[in-house]
Design a protein around this motif. Structure first.
Motif, PDB file in Angstrom:
ATOM      1  N   ALA A  40       3.228   1.092  -5.694  1.00 36.74           N
ATOM      2  CA  ALA A  40       2.234   2.364  -6.170  1.00 36.74           C
ATOM      3  C   ALA A  40       2.418   2.368  -7.544  1.00 36.74           C
ATOM      4  O   ALA A  40       1.422   3.321  -8.039  1.00 36.74           O
ATOM      5  CB  ALA A  40       3.137   3.536  -5.362  1.00 36.74           C
ATOM      6  N   LEU A  72      -0.827  -1.816  -0.560  1.00 42.50           N
ATOM      7  CA  LEU A  72      -0.489  -0.609   0.013  1.00 42.50           C
ATOM      8  C   LEU A  72      -0.995  -0.315   1.333  1.00 42.50           C
ATOM      9  O   LEU A  72      -0.208   0.155   2.333  1.00 42.50           O
ATOM     10  CB  LEU A  72      -0.671   0.736  -0.762  1.00 42.50           C
ATOM     11  CG  LEU A  72       0.214   0.801  -2.082  1.00 42.50           C
ATOM     12  CD1 LEU A  72      -0.345   2.051  -2.928  1.00 42.50           C
ATOM     13  CD2 LEU A  72       1.644   1.156  -1.879  1.00 42.50           C
ATOM     14  N   VAL A 104       3.308   5.799   1.431  1.00 47.74           N
ATOM     15  CA  VAL A 104       2.438   5.233   1.224  1.00 47.74           C
ATOM     16  C   VAL A 104       0.946   5.915   1.242  1.00 47.74           C
ATOM     17  O   VAL A 104      -0.109   5.713   0.626  1.00 47.74           O
ATOM     18  CB  VAL A 104       2.396   3.774   2.249  1.00 47.74           C
ATOM     19  CG1 VAL A 104       1.478   3.030   1.933  1.00 47.74           C
ATOM     20  CG2 VAL A 104       3.687   2.993   1.503  1.00 47.74           C
ATOM     21  N   ALA A 163       0.338   8.059  -1.315  1.00 46.93           N
ATOM     22  CA  ALA A 163      -0.325   7.345  -2.526  1.00 46.93           C
ATOM     23  C   ALA A 163      -1.854   6.999  -2.263  1.00 46.93           C
ATOM     24  O   ALA A 163      -2.518   7.029  -3.079  1.00 46.93           O
ATOM     25  CB  ALA A 163       0.630   5.925  -2.669  1.00 46.93           C
TER      26      ALA A 163
END
Length: 332
Positions: free
Chosen positions: A181, A199, A207, A210
């Protein structure tokens, strides 16, 4: 001053002072009444000059040349020292990173350590095949260090090796998510893209967050990657971006399938259908775009898009009309 006193005051050992004397680098030029050699003030100043130049990394031979040659110019020598120091620092940084990788893996024994070192050597190879082999051939009972894989996937440009790294990283679970990330904050768009692709294969709410943040990235390709990854997770915040993928392509078929799956929720069915119909009505919708949107309508659950498709069977664009007719026949 005699050698012992000079050693105490200068911090240079008597043994080193004798070595300087033997080399002719710093020789005591005075004599006591008793005939002992002693260092005069000029000799002591030269000792401090020698020590100052040694602190820059010069060899004793280079120091002698610098102090004794009136025409000596330091520019070339200092430039060479800078290059050597930079190379040494690079090697030290590489060593530090290796040690950190070993430490982060919390190795249980030397076998684990050796496996990590082997992986590091493989990932540092100029051969893409060697890098891929290093990732795909781990010992069965030695865990792959997630942080190391995460860092490697951000810098890997070879598509096959990058795929292998993402596969290995996904097998570690969410442990490598933080290091991956961090790539989303890079100024390099390629690194940000690699981060999103990695990701997409990792679990966890962090995740998902992000990836959701990545929908605001300036790069259209990255936004498309993030939208597809979020759509696969059923995250409805990706709906506008997925409609955009259908409009723009590529990956329009995949985006349409994801929109169709999310339209299975009655709360979102009308919104998604309205978004697709709205794009069809756009004055900027060219033939290719209308074909993609028409195909996407067929992914809507049940017969929710049937009325719209029937209207499209009379579209001015013959290709769109023919596609809509085929889809209507399929639905009924």
């Amino acid at each position: 001053m005699l050698i012992g006193e000079v050693a105490r005051r200068s911090g240079v050992s008597a043994r080193m002072l004798r070595h300087y004397d033997a080399l002719g680098l710093v020789r005591p030029t005075g004599r006591t009444r008793g005939g002992y050699r002693e260092y005069r003030p000029a000799d002591i100043r030269r000792i401090f000059h020698v020590e100052s130049l040694r602190s820059l990394g010069l060899s004793l031979r280079e120091i002698g040349r610098a102090l004794d040659d009136p025409g000596f110019t330091p520019a070339a020598l200092v430039g060479d020292l800078i290059r050597k120091t930079e190379e040494r620092l690079k090697q030290e940084q590489e060593l530090l990173e290796r040690l950190r990788a070993v430490d982060a893996a919390e190795s249980a024994g030397w076998r684990d350590v050796l496996r990590i070192v082997e992986l590091l050597n493989g990932l540092g190879s100029e051969s893409a095949a060697r890098r891929q082999q290093a990732v795909l051939a781990p010992a069965a009972d030695v865990p792959m260090p997630a942080e190391l894989l995460g860092e490697a996937v951000l810098t890997e440009s070879d598509l096959n090796v990058a795929g292998a790294l993402r596969w290995a990283l996904a097998r570690t679970g969410r442990d490598g998510a933080a290091s991956v990330a961090s790539g989303l904050r890079s100024d390099d768009v390629d690194i940000r893209r690699r981060a999103v692709l990695a990701l997409a294969e990792l679990p966890g709410d962090d995740v998902t967050k992000a990836l959701t943040d990545a929908l605001a990235d300036a790069d259209a390709t990255l936004r498309r990657y993030a939208a597809l990854a979020l759509g696969a997770r059923g995250v409805t915040r990706a709906v506008p971006a997925l409609v955009g993928v259908v409009v723009e392509g590529p990956n329009d078929v995949e985006a349409a399938e994801l929109l169709g799956a999310m339209a299975g929720d009655p709360q979102w069915a009308d919104r998604i259908l309205s978004a697709l119909v709205g794009e069809l009505a756009s004055p900027t919708a060219d033939s290719a775009m209308r074909m993609r949107l028409t195909q996407a309508l067929a992914e809507m659950p049940g017969t929710s898009a049937l009325d719209t498709l029937r209207q499209l069977t009379h579209d001015d664009n013959r290709a769109v009309a023919m596609l809509a007719t085929a889809l209507v026949n399929k639905l009924i």
